[in-house]
Design a protein around this motif. Structure first.
Motif, PDB file in Angstrom:
ATOM      1  N   GLN A   1      10.705   4.313 -37.270  1.00 33.69           N
ATOM      2  CA  GLN A   1       9.165   4.254 -37.632  1.00 33.69           C
ATOM      3  C   GLN A   1       8.633   5.249 -38.461  1.00 33.69           C
ATOM      4  O   GLN A   1       8.066   4.597 -39.700  1.00 33.69           O
ATOM      5  N   ILE A   2       8.550   5.924 -38.749  1.00 38.21           N
ATOM      6  CA  ILE A   2       7.743   7.306 -39.133  1.00 38.21           C
ATOM      7  C   ILE A   2       8.700   6.870 -40.876  1.00 38.21           C
ATOM      8  O   ILE A   2       7.668   7.206 -41.299  1.00 38.21           O
ATOM      9  N   GLN A   3       9.443   7.095 -40.700  1.00 38.12           N
ATOM     10  CA  GLN A   3      10.089   6.694 -42.152  1.00 38.12           C
ATOM     11  C   GLN A   3       9.561   5.345 -43.263  1.00 38.12           C
ATOM     12  O   GLN A   3       9.583   5.868 -44.262  1.00 38.12           O
ATOM     13  N   ALA A   4       9.362   4.789 -41.980  1.00 34.65           N
ATOM     14  CA  ALA A   4       9.260   3.245 -42.828  1.00 34.65           C
ATOM     15  C   ALA A   4       7.533   3.109 -43.300  1.00 34.65           C
ATOM     16  O   ALA A   4       7.297   2.938 -44.678  1.00 34.65           O
ATOM     17  N   ASN A   5       6.914   4.125 -42.568  1.00 37.96           N
ATOM     18  CA  ASN A   5       5.699   4.138 -42.502  1.00 37.96           C
ATOM     19  C   ASN A   5       5.291   5.728 -43.883  1.00 37.96           C
ATOM     20  O   ASN A   5       4.365   4.962 -44.812  1.00 37.96           O
TER      21      ASN A   5
END
Length: 573
Positions: free
Chosen positions: A390-394
């Motif tokens: 999720q952090i990578q997607a953000n």
């Protein structure tokens, strides 16, 4: 006394044996003890009767018939001198919350063994649960006759009377008991008075106890808490200072003083106290930890590092130490050191430490490095894979690469197909029209996993509204979401949007008015104004439009509302 108190910790789980072999083995191992205490049967019948009753009882427990087990064990307990049997019977009664049976068992126990102090502790504890306050006070007297220094506070822990009336009744029973002036009784009374908001009386009572036991730590701290509860900060500080000087070897009191000073925003004075504690107890981990945090707050970063470094091998504070060493380094703008410390953090601070790291990468314009780091983190910490994806997607969104974010989330969902947070993260990125089929599949999966999650229901309803289809289903979903999470602005906005599409402008206006009041969002405000216009409330429409223009001047979203006004004027002319 510790042994006595430990016996008060009654197991909250009835043991259910999974096989006959284990069951019979357990019963056989205790049959001799059971039989040895039975004195109402002939010697020849003792063993058989004890085994029969205990076997029936244990099988009853195994097959979830605890009432039968309680009946048999109560019979054994009343006819046996075995503490083991009485304890077993008592455990089952308490597990069943059958307080009267428990009281009968332990009363019989005390009658058989009037000098058994653990049994007296049980009796006083259960008498309190049964609201038999006079019996409880009488039993406490007996305990104090055997041991004048007995710690009675744990008897009351967790079962203090729930109502002020019951507490008053117990206070009166304790105050009229033979041992009413015993400090252990006085501290119980003080606690009950405090719960009844009789703070001044409680302070007087604990002061009386302190005259008898001036160095009792719990009494000293209770007085400090009562002074603080009365709002007398000056007297609380004086009391802590006096108690710390008189009890220089009591680290608990001295730490409590330091923590109180911190709460009073007297961090410098607190740090001075902590430094003296550390001088005397250089390995006290709590003192080192609080001193480290206080030093950070005071911008004394070298001191903070000195204290926190000592905790790198601490079983209790290791993760916290690494985290705050990283915070300390970040405050000093030593970013590489901060990242190195954040990398070492695990446990409950893992997520926030990685978020802080990414913030540093961002500050250094190194988001590509951040992405590589997070990919490696997924290898090192697979248990946090969902969070890391999720952090990578953000980050990819922040880099204006939405399609790469969606591809990454596709990979994540393939690896973790039942993770609702990953699916929801992608749902928020998918376009209601371009990605229609994929979005609908994701929403269906999401609601199969968590059908009553208000955020997921809202996403489903909002998507249907954007696609302008199945509006009845959308309205049902959003109304259910609103029941689960009342007055949430985003859900109210969805309800307003759906009812607007259904031409139910009255319901739309009501929902959007609440949503706008909570959020002060220009997007929701525009929807609200448009709904007012369609309802025909032009006066209110003009008020909301003026408010929007004042709060969001030159916002292009207001252009559509200006065009509505223009159309209205053209129609009039």
């Amino acid at each position: 006394m510790r042994q006595t108190i430990s016996r008060l910790t009654i197991s909250s789980t009835i043991r259910l044996y999974s096989t006959t072999f284990l069951l019979v083995g357990s019963i056989s191992s205790s049959a001799h003890i059971l039989a040895a205490g039975l004195n109402t049967y002939t010697q020849n019948n003792v063993n058989n009767k004890a085994i029969e009753l205990s076997m029936i009882a244990e099988f009853a427990l195994a097959y979830r018939e605890p009432e039968l087990a309680l009946k048999n064990y109560t019979t054994l307990a009343t006819q046996s001198n075995s503490t083991m049997v009485k304890q077993r019977a008592l455990n089952i009664a308490i597990e069943l919350e059958n307080i009267q049976s428990a009281l009968n068992i332990v009363t019989n126990w005390v009658q058989q063994e009037p000098k058994d102090v653990p049994a007296l502790f049980y009796l006083s504890h259960i008498a309190l649960k049964a609201h038999e306050y006079e019996l409880a006070a009488e039993t406490l007297d007996k305990i104090l006759n055997f041991d004048p220094n007995a710690d009675l506070e744990k008897i009351l822990a967790g079962i203090s009377p729930e109502t002020a009336e019951d507490r008053s009744y117990l206070i009166n029973a304790l105050r009229t008991s033979k041992e009413q002036n015993n400090p252990s009784i006085l501290v119980l009374v003080a606690g009950l008075e405090a719960q009844n908001n009789q703070l001044k009386q409680a302070l007087s009572t604990i002061s009386s106890a302190l005259k008898i036991r001036p160095r009792a730590t719990s009494y000293i701290l209770m007085k400090a808490n009562l002074l603080n509860a009365l709002g007398d900060t000056k007297e609380t500080l004086k009391w802590y200072e006096k108690a710390s000087k008189k009890n220089k070897d009591n680290v608990e009191i001295r730490l409590s003083e330091a923590k109180f000073l911190i709460k009073q925003n007297q961090s410098e004075a607190a740090l001075q106290r902590l430094e003296k504690i550390i001088d005397k107890w250089p390995k006290n981990e709590e003192a080192l930890f609080i001193a480290g945090l206080t030093s950070i707050d005071l911008k004394q970063y070298e001191k903070a590092e000195k204290y926190l470094v000592e905790l790198r091998s601490s079983a209790q504070y290791q993760n916290e130490a690494y985290y705050y060493l990283a915070v300390n380094a970040e405050r000093k703008e030593h970013y590489e050191t901060a990242k190195a410390y954040y990398r070492l953090v695990d446990g409950s601070l893992y997520a926030v430490s990685r978020k802080n790291m990414i913030a540093i990468f961002n500050k250094q314009n190194q988001l590509h490095d951040a992405l590589r780091f997070l990919t490696q983190e997924r290898v090192n910490y697979p248990q946090y894979a969902s969070f890391l994806y999720q952090i990578q997607a953000n980050i990819l969104i922040q880099m204006n690469n939405k399609r790469a974010a969606i591809r990454l989330l596709d990979e994540a969902i393939q690896n973790l197909p039942d993770d609702p947070e990953l699916i929801y993260t992608e749902v928020l990125l998918l376009d209601a029209h371009i990605d229609k089929d994929k979005l609908n599949d994701r929403l269906t999966t999401l609601l199969e996993i968590e059908p009553n999650n208000p955020a997921y229901l809202n996403a489903y309803a909002y998507t249907l509204a954007l696609q302008n289809r199945n509006l009845k289903d959308a309205r049902k979903a959003v109304e259910l979401a609103l029941e689960l999470a009342p007055d949430q602005a985003s859900i109210l906005d969805t309800l307003g949007f759906i009812t607007y599409l259904q031409n139910d402008f009255e319901a739309s206006t009501q929902a959007l008015e609440k949503a706008y009041a909570q959020s002060n969002s220009v997007k929701i405000g525009v929807r609200y104004a448009r709904s007012l216009y369609m309802l025909g409330d032009i006066e209110k429409f003009n008020q909301v439009l003026l408010q929007l223009k004042t709060s969001f001047p030159n916002d292009p979203q207001l252009d559509s509302l200006n065009s509505l006004l223009l159309n209205k004027q053209l129609k009039k002319s």
